[in-house]
Design a protein around this motif. Sequence first.
Motif, short mmCIF file in Angstrom:
data_model
loop_
_atom_site.label_atom_id
_atom_site.label_comp_id
_atom_site.label_asym_id
_atom_site.label_seq_id
_atom_site.Cartn_x
_atom_site.Cartn_y
_atom_site.Cartn_z
N LEU A 137 -16.87 -23.00 25.43
CA LEU A 137 -15.58 -22.31 25.54
C LEU A 137 -14.58 -22.84 24.52
N GLY B 111 -13.10 -20.63 21.51
CA GLY B 111 -11.65 -20.48 21.47
C GLY B 111 -11.04 -20.99 20.18
N ALA C 4 -18.06 -18.12 29.01
CA ALA C 4 -17.53 -18.85 27.85
C ALA C 4 -16.91 -17.88 26.86
N GLY D 199 -12.96 -17.78 26.28
CA GLY D 199 -12.63 -18.24 24.93
C GLY D 199 -11.88 -17.20 24.13
#
Length: 123
Positions: free
Chosen positions: A7, A11, A47, A51
């Motif tokens: 994640l 991100g 995720a 993200g």
Amino acid sequence: MKLIVRLIIIGALTYFISPLSVWWAAMVVAFVVCYVSPSSGLNAFVAGFLGVGLVWMGHAWNIDVKNESVFSSTIAEVMQIGDPILLVFATGLVGGLAGGFASLSGSSFRQLFTKTKKRSLYN
């Protein structure tokens, strides 16, 4: 633990690549990260969803604050939405779904090329 690392990577890369590239570059990032890192389908989807979705919602909120909600208020009137902040959440939801499905695709694409162990009668 892998979910959190995945994640953060999705991100961070989305945060740095999105302003410099096309909108779907975040989906390529989510796909590649989940292709490189083996995971289950749900883990990859979560995720990618969080993200990309959180980054897109943050960018939308930042733009909304910088122009003092003038643009989002106008768009909310045109779309007949009561509150302009709903547009920020809708942006996060759309980005999250796109990122989630991209990361799920990356994880599934990886599974196409991995060999599965044959089950024997003794295991």
